[in-house]
Design an enzyme around this catalytic site. Structure first.
Site, short mmCIF file in Angstrom:
data_model
loop_
_atom_site.label_atom_id
_atom_site.label_comp_id
_atom_site.label_asym_id
_atom_site.label_seq_id
_atom_site.Cartn_x
_atom_site.Cartn_y
_atom_site.Cartn_z
CG ASN A 10 -1.74 1.11 1.21
OD1 ASN A 10 -1.80 1.88 0.50
ND2 ASN A 10 -2.88 0.93 2.20
NE ARG A 87 -6.42 0.94 -0.05
CZ ARG A 87 -6.63 1.82 1.18
NH1 ARG A 87 -5.62 2.18 2.01
NH2 ARG A 87 -7.63 2.50 1.03
CG HIS A 176 -13.74 2.39 3.27
ND1 HIS A 176 -14.31 3.48 3.89
CD2 HIS A 176 -12.39 2.90 3.60
CE1 HIS A 176 -13.70 4.17 4.52
NE2 HIS A 176 -12.46 4.10 4.48
NE ARG A 237 -11.49 11.89 4.61
CZ ARG A 237 -11.36 10.78 4.11
NH1 ARG A 237 -12.50 10.03 3.45
NH2 ARG A 237 -10.28 10.00 4.34
CD GLU A 381 -9.29 -2.07 4.10
OE1 GLU A 381 -8.60 -1.41 5.47
OE2 GLU A 381 -9.51 -1.07 3.55
#
Ligand code: ADP
Length: 400
Positions: A10, A87, A176, A237, A381
């Site tokens: 990643n 990823r 996601h 956010r 993940e």
């Protein structure tokens, strides 16, 4: 047949997170992080079982960081690795699943960069570096958006003129995906259904948060949109605000676009509402001590999450259950309970003892008798990326 190994990567603009995974294992053989790359403070740290190691890589770039990992991987792998799984954040409409990386795939990732200007170029740096270092090993791209490509147009289109979609790709993509896919697949297993079966809502609650409706292994709708800003309240956010807020702030306060983007992405969410922190653990403590901002932030977070889940339920033919995951979803009985207080409309009812006594880090059921399933499932993940990489290799070998 030997069990195969996958190196999962990643890559950020100045960092590489990596994990060496053995097929079927729940824990990585080796995992770590190279960070501050291209600066004098560059360093590499990794862990394998109880062994931990940190070294300086001063000034080194992504490629030399990966090269310095080679002997470490060799030591713990004990066999050649079968694939490198990358990823990649944005696959646009081009990628509906994992893809074997070649020049064309790299060009398509680059073409999607305007949709994820911070992430896709960084992901490509990692891919280019890994292709040089692991020359003979197949490289696979796994996209955060791909799982949501099964959404129907009535879920992914904005009510905007058609050209903006057809020419400029303005639509809802969702993110996601790897996590929502992994936990809903695990939910089917945990409840005795065939893997990938069932009608699930999932709530991935980390620093970024999103919800998703999944039916028989396919995403039918999700809370994030063109960018990961849409939807739920997150750490920093805002999630959904009135789309006219930009114009309002520009007109009344004279703010320009970078200022407004900073507000919505970095200064809002739990941090903005509480005036204290973006970290849910800290907010829970402050709430317990009577901090009114923390209390409000948690209430808004849970109400907006419940509202999103109830809205997404219309995408499903029935409801088998709800899955909580991510750092908050896995670890916070309080957030789960406050959210479920608003979800009686879906027939969801919590077993308070099961909710508060579930051991951290373990999957478990926390619903009362007669309720649809309410599950806590730790996301993984990296494991999903490793497994998807191997499935893709099997398919591409079958075609040869
Ligand atoms: P990321 O999205 O960066 O992977 P995580 O999934 O690790 O983040 O989630 C981070 C969030 O999880 C933080 O808000 C953190 O406070 C929260 N969290 C972790 N442990 C707990 C806990 N025991 N109780 C409440 N919140 C927690």
């Amino acid at each position: 047949m030997t069990t195969r190994l996958v190196l999962v990567i990643n890559c950020g603009s100045s960092s590489i997170k990596f994990a060496l995974r053995k097929e079927g294992d729940s824990q990585p053989l080796l995992s770590g992080l190279a960070e501050q790359l291209d600066t004098p403070g560059a360093n590499l740290s990794w862990q394998a079982g109880n062994e931990k190691h940190t070294e300086a890589l001063s000034g080194q770039d992504h490629q030399s960081a990966l090269a310095s990992l080679l002997p470490v991987i060799g030591r713990f792998a004990g066999q050649p690795i079968s694939a490198v799984g990358h990823r990649v954040v944005h696959g646009g409409e081009h990628f509906t699943g994992a893809s074997l990386i070649d020049e064309q795939v790299m060009a398509a990732i680059e073409a999607n960069a305007p949709l994820a200007p911070l992430h896709n170029p960084a992901n490509l740096i990692g891919i280019r570096a890994a292709r040089k270092v692991f020359q003979d090993i197949p490289q696979v791209a796994i996209f955060d958006t791909a799982f949501h490509q099964s959404m129907p147009p009535h879920a992914y289109r904005y009510a905007l003129p058609d050209d903006l979609y057809a020419v400029h790709g303005v639509r809802r993509y969702g993110f996601h995906g790897t996590s929502h896919q992994y936990v809903t697949n695990q939910a089917s297993r945990l409840t005795g259904q065939r893997p990938g079966q069932g009608a699930w809502l999932s709530a991935h609650l980390g620093n970024g948060c999103s919800s998703c409706a999944v039916f028989n292994g396919k995403s039918l709708d999700t809370s994030m949109g063109l960018t990961p800003l849409e939807g739920l309240v997150m750490g920093t956010r805002s999630g959904d605000v009135d789309p006219n807020l930009h114009a309002h702030l520009a007109r009344t306060l004279g703010w320009d676009l970078p200022r407004i983007e900073r507000l919505l992405n970095r200064e809002s969410g739990l941090l903005g509402l509480s005036g204290l922190s973006n970290d849910m653990r800290q907010l829970e403590q402050a709430r317990a001590n009577g901090h009114s901002g923390a209390k409000l932030a948690i209430e808004v977070f849970c109400y907006r999450l419940a509202r999103s889940l109830a809205g997404l339920a219309v995408a499903l033919p029935h409801l088998d259950g709800l899955v909580f995951t991510g750092g908050i979803g896995e670890n916070s009985p309080l957030i789960r309970a406050l959210t479920l207080n608003h979800l009686g409309i879906l027939g969801l009812s919590l077993d308070p003892d099961a909710n508060s006594s579930l051991p951290r880090g373990l999957a478990g059921k926390i619903h009362a008798p007669g309720s649809p399933q309410i599950l806590v499932i730790p996301t993984d993940e990296e494991r999903q990326i490793a497994e998807e990489s191997l499935v893709l290799l099997d398919h591409s070998h079958a075609k040869d």
